[in-house]
Write an enzyme that holds these catalytic residues in place. Structure first.
Site, PDB file in Angstrom:
ATOM      1  CG  HIS A  62      -0.162   0.260   2.522  1.00 27.99           C
ATOM      2  ND1 HIS A  62       0.572  -0.708   3.169  1.00 27.99           N
ATOM      3  CD2 HIS A  62      -0.007   1.392   3.282  1.00 27.99           C
ATOM      4  CE1 HIS A  62       1.126  -0.204   4.261  1.00 27.99           C
ATOM      5  NE2 HIS A  62       0.806   1.062   4.353  1.00 27.99           N
ATOM      6  CG  HIS A  64       0.013   5.959   3.642  1.00 29.47           C
ATOM      7  ND1 HIS A  64       1.192   6.519   4.057  1.00 29.47           N
ATOM      8  CD2 HIS A  64       0.027   4.671   4.086  1.00 29.47           C
ATOM      9  CE1 HIS A  64       1.878   5.619   4.744  1.00 29.47           C
ATOM     10  NE2 HIS A  64       1.220   4.490   4.772  1.00 29.47           N
ATOM     11  CG  HIS A 245      10.264  20.222  20.879  1.00 29.43           C
ATOM     12  ND1 HIS A 245      11.487  19.596  20.892  1.00 29.43           N
ATOM     13  CD2 HIS A 245       9.566  19.714  21.918  1.00 29.43           C
ATOM     14  CE1 HIS A 245      11.510  18.726  21.899  1.00 29.43           C
ATOM     15  NE2 HIS A 245      10.362  18.784  22.544  1.00 29.43           N
ATOM     16  CD  GLU A 250       7.692  16.040  22.831  1.00 31.75           C
ATOM     17  OE1 GLU A 250       8.293  17.136  22.881  1.00 31.75           O
ATOM     18  OE2 GLU A 250       7.745  15.196  23.738  1.00 31.75           O
ATOM     19  CD  GLU A 323      11.054  14.117  23.597  1.00 30.89           C
ATOM     20  OE1 GLU A 323      11.652  14.800  22.740  1.00 30.89           O
ATOM     21  OE2 GLU A 323      11.269  14.219  24.803  1.00 30.89           O
TER      22      GLU A 323
HETATM   23 MN    MN Z   1       1.862   2.469   5.522  1.00 28.54          MN
HETATM   24 MN    MN Z   2       9.725  17.694  24.229  1.00 24.41          MN
END
Ligand code: MN
Ligand code: MN
Length: 371
Positions: A62, A64, A245, A250, A323
Site C-alpha cells: 500500500h 498513502h 520545540h 511533539e 517523542e
Molecule cells: Mn503504511
Molecule cells: Mn519535548
C-alpha cells in the site's frame, strides 16, 4: 497528590489519549488501532497507530499521501519498499529499530519474529486515518480485468482469483531469506540507494546523563527521514528538563513506565495540576494555564509547537517514551540554557532569584536531570 479544579474560563484541550481506549480492528494475521484528531483534537499534525502482526502476518502492499514513521516495540518485521524510480528495498527491523516511508512511496510490512511483531506508526497529518490508504488489493479489485490484462500483457484469466475487496492484513507464508529477496528486488533497476530503515536499536545514545539517555533519530543520521524522533529513557525520579520545540509539534508514545507530564498553557495565577499515580507530563501554553497529567505505557501525549513542557519519571522503573516530530530535524530550546546564556543581571532581576543562582546554571544543555 495535588488537585486544583479548573477555573470556568479554562479551555484546556485534552492532550492525552490511551490506545487502550480503542478496540483494535482485527484481521486474520494481525490487528490495528489508531488515534487521530477525531480522538485527540489537539493532535492536528500527527496521527498514530499501533499495529500487531502475527508471525507471517502481512500489512499488505500500500501507499498513502502522508509519510509514515515506524518504531518496532516487539518482535521482528520485514519491510519492503519500491522507490519512485522503481528500485526495490527489503530489510528486517527488530525491537528498537525505526523506519520511514516517504509520502506516496509504496511499502509492505510482515511480522517475522517467533511471535510476529508489534509496532507504532506515526503519520504527518493528524487527520490521517490509517484505513484511508491506497492498497494493491483495493485497486485491482476495482479495475476491470481486461484493463489489468492489458496493463501487464497477460491473459485476463490471470486475475480470476484476485481479492474482491480491500485486504489490509492477511496471514502469509514466511518470506524467503533476506539476501535472496534483496537480490530479487534489485533486478534490472538496481537496489534502492537510500535506506528506509534505521538500526536505532544499535545506535549509541545521543545524550547520556546520570538521569537517563536520549537517542535522537532524524535526517542527520537517517537521511531519508521525514520525521525527527527522540527515544528517551528516564531513571526513576529523573526529569526531562523544561523545554520546548520551536519547529514542530511533539507526539509522544509511552513505551514503558509511568510519567508526570507538565504542559504549560498558563493562565496567570491558575495552575491545573493533576498528580494521580506516578507519571507526569507538564506542558506550558503561554497564556496562564499549566496542565499536569499522568501517563503510563500505551498512552499518547501531544505538545503543540513551542509549548513548554517537562516529563518526570514518577514510577519505580525506567520510563521509556518516544517523542516524534513531523519535521526532518530535531530542535529543542532549554529553559535552563536560555537563562544560563542570558546576562545574569537581567535574569536574576526578572526571575527574582540571584546572580549567584543564575551563574550556577549549567552552561551545557542538560536535557535530562540529574545531569
Ligand atoms: Mn503504511
Ligand atoms: Mn519535548
Amino acid at each position: 497528590m495535588k488537585f486544583f479544579s479548573s477555573p470556568a474560563t479554562d479551555k484546556i484541550e485534552t492532550y492525552k489519549y490511551p490506545f487502550s481506549f480503542i478496540a483494535p480492528t482485527k484481521y486474520v494475521g494481525g490487528w490495528v488501532r489508531q488515534i487521530t484528531a477525531t480522538k485527540l483534537p489537539v493532535a492536528t499534525k500527527v496521527a498514530g497507530a499501533q499495529m500487531r502482526l502475527d508471525r507471517g502476518g502481512v500489512r499488505e502492499l500500500h501507499w498513502h499521501v502522508e509519510a509514515e514513521w515506524g518504531y518496532m516495540l516487539y518482535g521482528e518485521a520485514r519491510v519492503t519498499v519500491v522507490d519512485e524510480q522503481g528500485r526495490g528495498y527489503v530489510n528486517d527491523v527488530k525491537a528498537g529499530d525505526t523506519w520511514d516511508f516517504p509520502a506516496g512511496i509504496p511499502h509492505s510490512i510482515q511480522g517475522i519474529g517467533h511471535d510476529g511483531a508489534f509496532f507504532i506508526l506515526g503519520f504527518n497529518d493528524g487527520n490521517f486515518n490509517p484505513f484511508d490508504t491506497f492498497t494493491v488489493s483495493d485497486w485491482i479489485s476495482h479495475t476491470p480485468k481486461d484493463i489489468l490484462a492489458k496493463n501487464f500483457g497477460v491473459p485476463s484469466s490471470t486475475f480470476d482469483n484476485i481479492p474482491s475487496k480491500l485486504v489490509y492484513i492477511f496471514p502469509g507464508e514466511m518470506p524467503r531469506p533476506l539476501q535472496f529477496e534483496q537480490n530479487y528486488a534489485a533486478q534490472t533497476t538496481g537496489y534502492a540507494p537510500q535506506s528506509y530503515t534505521f538500526s536505532s536499536s544499535k545506535m549509541k545514545p545521543t545524550v547520556t546523563r546520570n538521569g537517563g539517555t536520549v537517542k535522537i533519530i532524524d535526517r542527520s543520521n537517517f537521511p531519508v527521514s521525514d520525521f525527527a524522533a527522540a527515544i528517551v529513557t528516564l531513571k526513576p525520579g529523573a526529569l526531562r528538563e523544561l523545554h520546548w520545540h520551536p519547529n514542530a509539534d511533539e507526539w509522544q508514545y509511552y513505551i514503558q513506565g509511568r510519567a508526570l507530564v507538565n504542559y504549560c498553557i498558563i493562565l496567570p495565577y491558575r495552575n491545573l495540576y493533576f498528580h494521580l499515580g506516578s507519571a507526569t507530563m507538564g506542558m506550558f501554553n503561554g497564556t496562564g494555564i499549566t496542565i499536569t497529567t499522568n501517563f503510563q505505557a500505551g498512552d499518547v501525549g501531544y505538545v503543540p509547537k513551542s509549548k513548554g513542557h517537562y516529563v518526570e519519571n514518577t514510577g519505580d522503573v525506567d520510563l521509556v517514551f518516544v517523542e516524534l516530530f513531523p519535521t526532518p530535524l530535531y530542535e529543542d530550546v532549554s529553559l535552563a540554557s536560555w537563562l544560563a546564556h542570558t546576562p545574569s543581571r537581567v535574569v536574576s532581576e526578572n526571575t527574582k532569584t540571584s546572580e549567584k543562582f543564575v551563574a550556577s546554571i549549567n552552561k551545557k544543555k542538560a536535557v535530562i536531570q540529574p545531569f
